[in-house]
Design an enzyme around this catalytic site. Sequence first.
Site, mmCIF file in Angstrom:
data_model
loop_
_atom_site.group_PDB
_atom_site.id
_atom_site.type_symbol
_atom_site.label_atom_id
_atom_site.label_comp_id
_atom_site.label_asym_id
_atom_site.label_seq_id
_atom_site.Cartn_x
_atom_site.Cartn_y
_atom_site.Cartn_z
ATOM 1 N N GLN A 159 -63.737 35.511 35.003
ATOM 2 C CA GLN A 159 -65.240 35.982 34.362
ATOM 3 C C GLN A 159 -65.591 35.450 33.830
ATOM 4 O O GLN A 159 -66.652 35.848 34.113
ATOM 5 C CB GLN A 159 -64.062 36.894 33.463
ATOM 6 C CG GLN A 159 -63.123 37.945 34.026
ATOM 7 C CD GLN A 159 -62.418 38.913 33.019
ATOM 8 O OE1 GLN A 159 -62.544 38.518 31.916
ATOM 9 N NE2 GLN A 159 -60.570 38.039 33.359
ATOM 10 N N GLY B 118 -55.532 22.918 34.912
ATOM 11 C CA GLY B 118 -56.833 22.660 35.339
ATOM 12 C C GLY B 118 -56.978 20.630 34.855
ATOM 13 O O GLY B 118 -57.806 20.142 35.129
ATOM 14 N N LYS C 291 -63.611 29.825 28.577
ATOM 15 C CA LYS C 291 -63.738 29.544 30.169
ATOM 16 C C LYS C 291 -65.253 29.906 29.503
ATOM 17 O O LYS C 291 -65.747 29.511 30.790
ATOM 18 C CB LYS C 291 -62.979 30.393 30.721
ATOM 19 C CG LYS C 291 -61.259 29.934 31.296
ATOM 20 C CD LYS C 291 -61.520 28.471 31.627
ATOM 21 C CE LYS C 291 -60.110 27.822 32.137
ATOM 22 N NZ LYS C 291 -60.104 26.621 33.238
ATOM 23 N N TYR D 150 -69.229 42.101 35.410
ATOM 24 C CA TYR D 150 -70.331 41.386 35.350
ATOM 25 C C TYR D 150 -70.899 40.462 35.943
ATOM 26 O O TYR D 150 -71.634 40.347 36.241
ATOM 27 C CB TYR D 150 -69.410 39.721 34.888
ATOM 28 C CG TYR D 150 -69.226 39.797 33.234
ATOM 29 C CD1 TYR D 150 -69.634 39.928 32.126
ATOM 30 C CD2 TYR D 150 -67.482 39.421 33.410
ATOM 31 C CE1 TYR D 150 -68.638 40.594 30.734
ATOM 32 C CE2 TYR D 150 -66.951 39.897 32.026
ATOM 33 C CZ TYR D 150 -67.395 39.944 30.994
ATOM 34 O OH TYR D 150 -66.766 40.236 29.430
ATOM 35 N N LYS E 252 -66.596 35.075 23.785
ATOM 36 C CA LYS E 252 -67.029 35.970 25.124
ATOM 37 C C LYS E 252 -66.730 35.838 25.734
ATOM 38 O O LYS E 252 -65.747 34.420 26.618
ATOM 39 C CB LYS E 252 -68.747 35.035 24.907
ATOM 40 C CG LYS E 252 -69.396 35.657 24.319
ATOM 41 C CD LYS E 252 -69.791 37.114 24.128
ATOM 42 C CE LYS E 252 -70.903 36.853 23.663
ATOM 43 N NZ LYS E 252 -71.456 39.003 23.920
ATOM 44 N N SER F 197 -58.147 32.965 39.747
ATOM 45 C CA SER F 197 -57.424 34.123 39.321
ATOM 46 C C SER F 197 -58.248 34.908 38.072
ATOM 47 O O SER F 197 -57.645 35.688 38.250
ATOM 48 C CB SER F 197 -56.252 33.220 39.949
ATOM 49 O OG SER F 197 -55.726 32.844 38.826
HETATM 50 C C1 LIG Z 1 -55.589 31.435 28.558
HETATM 51 C C2 LIG Z 1 -55.976 29.743 29.248
HETATM 52 N N1 LIG Z 1 -55.686 28.740 28.272
HETATM 53 C C3 LIG Z 1 -55.580 27.447 29.067
HETATM 54 C C4 LIG Z 1 -56.056 26.739 30.491
HETATM 55 C C5 LIG Z 1 -55.755 25.544 30.857
HETATM 56 O O1 LIG Z 1 -57.137 25.510 30.857
HETATM 57 P P1 LIG Z 1 -57.359 24.475 32.021
HETATM 58 O O2 LIG Z 1 -57.508 24.937 33.566
HETATM 59 O O3 LIG Z 1 -59.167 23.373 31.409
HETATM 60 O O4 LIG Z 1 -57.406 22.877 31.719
HETATM 61 C C6 LIG Z 1 -56.576 28.171 30.716
HETATM 62 C C7 LIG Z 1 -56.735 28.023 32.324
HETATM 63 O O5 LIG Z 1 -57.800 28.856 33.324
HETATM 64 C C8 LIG Z 1 -56.717 29.639 30.250
HETATM 65 O O6 LIG Z 1 -56.837 30.303 30.941
#
Ligand SMILES: Cc1ncc(COP(=O)(O)O)c(C=O)c1O
Length: 279
Positions: free
Chosen positions: A84, A181, A53, A116, A48, A79
């Site tokens: 979303q 992150g 996320k 959304y 989804k 960003s």
């Molecule tokens: C497609 C995708 N893969 C990996 C990550 C990395 O995830 P995290 O920020 O939880 O480390 C993100 C973070 O936005 C992402 O959008």
Amino acid sequence: MGEVGLDDVRSAHERVQRYVHRTPVVTSQYLDELSGRQLFFKAENLQKTGSFKARGACNCVLSILEQDPGVTGIVTHSSGNHGQATAYAARLAGLPCAVVVPRDTASVKIDAIRSYGAEVLLCDPTPVARREACARVVEQMNYAVAESSNSYSTIAGQGTIALEMLQQVPDMDAILVAVSGGGMIAGIATVVTELRPECKVLAVEPDGKQLEPCLRAGRPLWPDPPRMLRTLADGCRLQQCSPRAFAVIRRLVAPPVISVTDRQIAGATQLFWQRTKLI
Ligand SMILES: Cc1ncc(COP(=O)(O)O)c(C=O)c1O
């Protein structure tokens, strides 16, 4: 919640499973032969809102609502994918939502957030400007913040990827996770360490992030305010892991960290697309 644990991820799964997909695991005989390994890809691009996320955002927003039924709205800064996902989760929860977005974000992502039902607030493209704009919404509107990785409920939501994947592929030897992150790898490592400790959890980062020296030092060595990396992996541009995610990663994820260049990302993306027809 203290730090995040397996029970938190199980609760997250109960909370969000109605709102997110159980995504398929994709295999390719060609890629297995090429790599000399058996590879399994969890297709979270089919999730989804287009990314994993949605798991973390749904758990975070629904947990906020459970703890404070009088909450007036949700705010976050992102960003892209987390913005979303938070807009989607807030709409499910029936809450107004504001998403702070750097001015240079692709219009397709901004449109998706608006679709959304969230309000988009543009800010300068720096991590500091994003945090400040978010704090102003909290102050003026009294909205609750849905953090993209510096929240245990978000981390627990991302961990549901691993709960599913261990059911789909019970005998995995290693799981490779892209890190920005750090919320996704923190959630996954929480589950894998408990349910299949023999399975390695390996961090994959865009070249220049330098997570490995931080893991070896046992503390974050990144500059503050954080830098944005120049990388094709536009979901992984933040150099710094969030403090809460890093605390989990430091405990549960061992070096080495796999650093990939833009050239490698482009080659792998093209190969994967050609062979599996998935982007
Ligand atoms: C497609 C995708 N893969 C990996 C990550 C990395 O995830 P995290 O920020 O939880 O480390 C993100 C973070 O936005 C992402 O959008």
